[in-house]
Design a protein around this motif. Structure first.
Motif, PDB file in Angstrom:
ATOM      1  N   MET A   1     -42.255  31.828  -4.848  1.00 34.02           N
ATOM      2  CA  MET A   1     -42.561  33.201  -4.474  1.00 34.02           C
ATOM      3  C   MET A   1     -42.899  33.300  -2.982  1.00 34.02           C
TER       4      MET A   1
ATOM      5  N   LEU B   1     -47.602  39.908  -2.653  1.00 29.84           N
ATOM      6  CA  LEU B   1     -46.733  38.873  -2.087  1.00 29.84           C
ATOM      7  C   LEU B   1     -46.567  39.239  -0.616  1.00 29.84           C
TER       8      LEU B   1
ATOM      9  N   ASN C   1     -37.510  38.005  -5.269  1.00 30.70           N
ATOM     10  CA  ASN C   1     -37.747  37.827  -3.833  1.00 30.70           C
ATOM     11  C   ASN C   1     -36.466  38.219  -3.103  1.00 30.70           C
TER      12      ASN C   1
END
Length: 696
Positions: A486, A505, A522
């Motif tokens: 991640m 994130l 992502n």
């Protein structure tokens, strides 16, 4: 990167380099906080962990669709970024519970005009709201603490004063005393260039004083006259709870790895007792009234005087431990010399639990929650009564974890119940997350996922590794089971209203590279950024603006979940951005989410760290349900060079607590040449805890 020659006694000053590798973060911040982690290769060398289900097709399709959707709002973006926002974009209260209008002070229901992006050296709140400083770096915490004198600092004084660079903020009510509460705050790192006059202290004095400015503070606070306002209790001897936890405070290691040979040192042959806690970042408050704190970039504190122990070559590398730490602490404390004490770094990187209501108790480092660069840990109670802790490993290409307790929570606030509950994090099962994209034509980044077990307190589920192996070297264990890499998973928290899990994130400048290809979780490999306010958007490689991930668990204690990217952050004019489906012409630009919080209506509050859109960092309110889902509105901005930490919505959603971290940390700044003087009580900056509330 070049390092300027340092004046006698001062750490070397990192000079600003060209380009936007670190977004708006200064090289000073990168140097002092994490040892320039992004200047080094990602420590995760594995090739697994990428969602490949029709990824390229899905990412390309969605970028085109979002580019078309952004066109209708492009003409409004200039006003959103620079001057007054259009009426339709300027205010709005999320659809929530009835009642509690604008005059009630309820921050989740109040309509407000968003704060415009700016570069002021001030905390700027939305019109109609005010703020005040609760406590500053150097303020007295425990009885006998001397008044702060920047020209006469000492380690003895620092261990009694409020530490530097506050981060996590917790507020716990004192039972039977509704006018007072306990404020619990982390102190993440120090910036010696801003803290110390150049010629006043020796190099060793600076290191010793800086060591004691780390840790945590527990401080009694009192309600102010204006609803939602708070201030520090002035009578330090009026509460038995005030406490400074520092580098010499004794911690207990518990859980299955406690006592393992790799946790033993010459000072602690038991492997069960550690002095101090380092680089404490985010955290959480447990249902039983304790505080969890995450040890993050601990690797940079360790140096070497000779060779490194060859037994730990792979383990050191996976944790970014090189023996070239930037702090120089080995010169004043031998345990930070890897050559002398190769096991000492294994004693950091844990989740710490502090009981603020028992000031004489030893804080605990929970080995059952794994060892990595913990941003923090936040606890939910599953339907089964088991405790679940969600955690992020703040590194490019690392993972999201959770822990599920073996035993169930004891109800009530009795001493017996609290004693039992404080043992819940010592036994259970540790998991790591794997995300799968649906690759469908729904034009949303979403999919399903599973929690892969790593070990319980009695059994390892990773081939070739014992339970202690998994817990001490959790990153290496997770690498073997194929979780998803991640983009710097930081704060991970459960929304108490809808039960969903939200993860910040923050960013990943390497996303889209060969080692970190895009995937559905992502998806951004090129972001739009600004060099300054009013500058045109330009493209920068990697994911520069970050995401907010929304996880819908089938059961908190279960092993499956759904997920979506609720926010793909950035400038609303940029094709890659997405705001929960809300009209992009009516949102505030947001970049680099770091911490998340919730008001009691379930609205998401997001603080940022490293905004690359030309403005100071800030805190934003975002509804997660109803017609306003995804409407990002900026509520407050930070002073120059500062990051927004915390945040915490408290006091029936009338108070927004947050920490102003590293004000003035701008390249070229020194104590004699400050870039900020916030909070403007001195001619140098002082990191502080602030509370915002509605004006009377």
């Amino acid at each position: 990167m070049t390092i300027a020659p340092a004046p006698e006694g001062r750490a070397p000053l990192p000079l600003l380099s060209t380009g936007a590798r670190h977004g708006s973060r200064s090289y000073m911040t990168c140097f002092f906080r994490c040892g320039n982690a992004c200047d080094h290769p990602e420590p995760n060398p594995t090739e697994h962990g990428h969602i490949q289900d029709q990824v390229a097709k899905a990412v390309q399709r969605r970028a085109v669709l979002k580019g078309a959707a952004a066109t209708s709002g492009a003409l409004l973006v200039g006003s959103v970024l620079g001057t007054a926002a259009p009426a339709a974009a300027a205010s709005g209260a999320p659809a929530g519970r009835p009642g509690g209008g604008a005059s009630s002070g309820h921050l989740g229901r109040a309509a407000f005009s968003p704060v415009q992006p700016n570069k002021r050296d001030a905390v700027t709140t939305a019109a109609g709201f005010d703020h005040s400083v609760v406590i500053r770096w150097g303020d007295p915490v425990v009885p006998g603490a001397p008044a702060f004198d920047v020209h006469n600092q000492s380690a003895q004084a620092a261990m009694k004063q409020f530490g530097y660079n506050c981060d996590y903020v917790g507020v716990l009510p004192i039972e039977g005393d509704p006018k007072r509460a306990l404020l619990v705050v982390n102190h993440e790192y120090t910036d010696e260039n801003l803290m110390f006059p150049a010629s006043r202290y020796s190099a060793d004095e600076i290191k010793s004083i800086a060591m004691f400015n780390h840790g945590l503070s527990v401080v009694a606070i009192r309600r102010g006259l204006v609803p939602g306002s708070w201030y520090q209790e002035s009578k330090l001897d009026a509460t038995p709870y005030n406490r400074r936890i520092h580098i010499r405070t004794r911690f207990v290691l518990d859980g299955p790895a406690a006592g393992d040979d790799r946790l033993k040192t010459s000072s602690d042959p038991t492997g069960k007792s550690v002095l101090g806690t380092l680089n404490n970042c985010a955290g959480g408050t447990t249902p039983w009234g304790t505080v969890l704190s995450g040890e993050e970039n601990f690797n940079q504190y360790f140096d070497k005087s000779g060779a490194l122990d060859p037994r730990y070559t792979a383990q050191y590398a996976r944790y970014g431990i090189t023996g070239t730490g930037t702090k120089g602490w080995k010169d004043v404390d031998f345990r930070f010399d890897l050559t002398q004490e190769p096991h000492e770094p294994h004693r950091f990187g844990w989740i710490v639990e502090v009981d603020p209501f028992e000031p004489d108790s030893a804080p605990v480092k929970h080995t059952m929650l794994g060892r990595f660069k913990h941003e923090g840990a936040n606890v939910a109670i599953a339907d089964s009564g088991q405790v679940v802790a969600y955690m992020g490993d703040d590194e490019r290409g690392d993972y999201i974890y959770k822990f599920v307790s073996k035993n169930k929570v004891a109800k009530g606030s009795s001493r017996a119940a609290r004693t039992k509950n404080k043992k819940l994090l010592s036994q259970g099962t540790l998991y790591v997350a794997k995300f799968t994209g649906d690759g469908s034509e729904d034009n949303v980044y979403d999919g399903t996922g599973e929690w892969i077990p790593l070990c319980s307190d009695t059994e390892s589920f990773v081939e070739g590794m014992s339970v202690a192996d998994v817990l001490i070297f959790t990153r290496l264990a997770a690498d073997k089971v194929g979780p998803t890499k991640m983009d710097r998973p930081e704060d991970v928290e459960v929304n108490p209203v809808n039960g969903k899990v939200y993860a910040a994130l923050t960013n990943n400048s390497s996303r889209g590279s060969q080692s970190l290809p895009v995937d559905e979780a992502n998806p951004v490999a090129s972001s739009m950024v600004r060099s300054k306010l009013g500058a045109p958007l330009t493209s920068a490689s990697g994911n520069r603006n970050g995401y907010v991930l929304e996880i819908t668990p089938d059961d908190h204690a279960g092993t499956t979940f759904g997920w979506d990217l609720m926010l793909v952050c950035g400038d609303p004019a940029a094709a890659e951005t997405y705001f929960g489906g809300f009209d992009k012409s009516k949102v505030s630009p947001i970049s680099c989410p770091d911490n998340v919080a919730f008001d009691d209506d379930g609205n998401l509050w997001v603080s940022t760290d490293g905004n690359v859109l030309g403005s100071n960092d800030g805190i934003f309110r975002v509804p997660v349900a109803g017609p306003n889902r995804g409407q990002v509105l900026q509520f407050v901005t930070m002073p120059r060079g500062a990051e927004a930490c915390g945040p915490l919505i408290a006091d029936d959603s009338r108070s927004l607590f947050f920490a102003v971290q590293h004000p003035g940390e701008i390249d070229g700044a020194t104590f004699e040449n400050q870039a900020s003087t916030w909070p403007h009580t001195d001619d140098f900056p002082r990191p502080s805890v602030v509370v915002a509330y509605r004006q009377r």
